[in-house]
Design an enzyme around this catalytic site. Structure first.
Site, PDB file in Angstrom:
ATOM      1  N   CYS A 132       0.815  -1.224   0.000  1.00 58.18           N
ATOM      2  CA  CYS A 132       0.000   0.000   0.000  1.00 58.18           C
ATOM      3  C   CYS A 132       0.845   1.268   0.000  1.00 58.18           C
ATOM      4  O   CYS A 132       0.633   2.178  -0.812  1.00 58.18           O
ATOM      5  CB  CYS A 132      -0.977  -0.019   1.168  1.00 58.18           C
ATOM      6  SG  CYS A 132      -0.238   0.074   2.814  1.00 58.18           S
ATOM      7  N   HIS A 140      -2.587   1.386   6.908  1.00 63.86           N
ATOM      8  CA  HIS A 140      -2.981   1.257   5.496  1.00 63.86           C
ATOM      9  C   HIS A 140      -3.151   2.655   4.914  1.00 63.86           C
ATOM     10  O   HIS A 140      -3.490   3.606   5.620  1.00 63.86           O
ATOM     11  CB  HIS A 140      -4.281   0.462   5.353  1.00 63.86           C
ATOM     12  CG  HIS A 140      -4.564   0.071   3.925  1.00 63.86           C
ATOM     13  ND1 HIS A 140      -3.810  -0.862   3.242  1.00 63.86           N
ATOM     14  CD2 HIS A 140      -5.510   0.516   3.046  1.00 63.86           C
ATOM     15  CE1 HIS A 140      -4.285  -0.991   2.016  1.00 63.86           C
ATOM     16  NE2 HIS A 140      -5.305  -0.160   1.868  1.00 63.86           N
ATOM     17  N   HIS A 186      -5.693   1.828  -4.269  1.00 66.32           N
ATOM     18  CA  HIS A 186      -4.815   1.271  -3.231  1.00 66.32           C
ATOM     19  C   HIS A 186      -4.424  -0.159  -3.576  1.00 66.32           C
ATOM     20  O   HIS A 186      -5.028  -0.798  -4.448  1.00 66.32           O
ATOM     21  CB  HIS A 186      -5.500   1.331  -1.849  1.00 66.32           C
ATOM     22  CG  HIS A 186      -6.622   0.341  -1.677  1.00 66.32           C
ATOM     23  ND1 HIS A 186      -6.886  -0.306  -0.481  1.00 66.32           N
ATOM     24  CD2 HIS A 186      -7.539  -0.142  -2.550  1.00 66.32           C
ATOM     25  CE1 HIS A 186      -7.917  -1.109  -0.625  1.00 66.32           C
ATOM     26  NE2 HIS A 186      -8.340  -1.029  -1.855  1.00 66.32           N
TER      27      HIS A 186
END
Length: 374
Positions: free
Chosen positions: A288, A336, A348
């Protein structure tokens, strides 16, 4: 033949027949029941077994528990991935700094060697002058002209000697400082490598546990689990949009991407479909924060490597003011990150087993928004 003899003969024939039949190879026998024979036929050995009922489908409530467990395992893997990336970044920086220190210490050693050669040359010159120091020769001189020449020579010699001693001391101090610094950095580098190895083991263990858990599900159960995930994502996104955040964002003066933000979004969009791999920064796979950091590096704005450092170091903006290119940080521990692309969506790299994709910005718990080019 009398009745007794006939009975003995019949018995003998019976015994012979029995022996003859037993002697024939390949003949099978069943024990004779004591009671009357069973009129029903014996079942065939090759008869088809009764079909078993298919297993009952796993209830949605149980699949939800599986989903929660998978989310937990992949979240743990994300935490460990951030730790791995942080240790990797520290290792990289320490290696660069150590390389610079090595160049400096090499230059200092060379300079020190030159200074020592100069000191040795001065000592040898003094020896050639019969070991008499310049001050003594100066004081013993009776010639006025020699007196003037000697005074200048003595002064220049003293200055040169003092400069040589001062420079030698300075170089020796710098060399010691850099050597001690290098030793400390080598120790830190070793610690960072151990941290990275520990994080790597944790990542692999959590992913392995998740894969093992998923492997126990039947195909239909996996499909139903995927549908439950989509339903949960839609529900979360709808709840987020119902707050009116998207309308506020559209009305904000900063909703339009900057040129750098547009370049970052273009880079991230070009990576759609590439697999998630923990610790990866491209070009073939990403995690990510690897995706977001490389996107902004391509836009000419280097940012921290991990989502946690991106949250700590980059300027924060309100979620109602976010614009394309901004980074949306998720979960309370900032483990994240996705890139906002407008219309309430992010790009993402989700987790192992998934690919870079577009999803709703509100599908996960938002911690906050940061702006690399603020």
């Amino acid at each position: 033949m009398g009745r007794g003899k006939r009975g003995l003969l019949a018995a003998a024939v019976t015994v012979v027949c029995a022996v003859t039949v037993l002697a024939v190879p390949g003949t099978a026998f069943a024990s004779v029941p004591a009671g009357p024979a069973d009129p029903s036929p014996a079942p065939s050995a090759s008869a088809t077994p009764e079909p078993t009922a298919p297993p009952a489908p796993v209830p949605d409530a149980e699949l939800e528990k599986v989903r929660a467990r998978l989310d937990g395992l992949y979240h743990d893997a994300a935490v460990a991935t951030d730790a791995y990336n942080a240790a990797e970044e520290k290792t990289r920086k320490q290696s660069v700094q150590l390389a610079r220190l090595e160049k400096r210490t090499d230059a200092a050693r060379q300079k020190l060697a030159e200074l020592k050669d100069q000191a040795g040359a001065a000592a040898r010159a003094q020896y050639r002058d019969s070991g008499m120091p310049p001050m003594a020769r100066f004081l013993l001189s009776d010639n006025p002209e020699h007196f003037a020449d000697g005074a200048g020579t003595l002064l220049n010699g003293a200055r040169a000697t003092k400069k040589l001693i001062t420079e030698t001391d300075r170089v020796e101090r710098e060399l010691k400082r850099d050597t001690d610094d290098a030793a400390a950095r080598w120790k830190k580098l070793e610690r960072d490598r151990k941290d990275r190895a520990a994080a790597q083991k944790t990542i692999q263990a959590r992913i392995k546990d998740a894969e093992k858990l998923e492997s126990r599900l039947e195909k239909k159960e996996k499909e139903r689990l995927a549908e439950l995930e989509r339903q949960a994502a839609r529900k979360a996104q709808t709840a987020w949009l119902d707050t009116g955040v998207l309308k506020k964002t559209a009305d904000a003066a900063t909703a339009t991407a900057t040129s750098a933000g547009a370049r970052a979004v273009a880079f991230a969009t070009a990576q759609l479909g590439k697999p998630y791999v923990w610790g990866a920064e491209g070009p073939d796979s990403f995690d990510c924060s690897g995706l977001t950091s490389q996107a902004w590096a391509d836009a000419g704005t280097p940012i921290p490597r991990t989502s946690q450092e991106q949250w700590k170091q980059l300027p924060r903006v309100d979620v109602t003011e976010m614009r394309p290119g901004d980074l949306v940080i998720y979960f309370a521990d900032a483990t994240h990150v996705g890139m906002y692309v407008g219309d309430g969506k992010i790009i993402h790299a989700p987790r192992p087993g998934r690919t870079v994709t577009i999803t709703g910005a509100g599908t996960m718990p938002i911690l906050g928004v940061v702006r690399p080019d603020a």
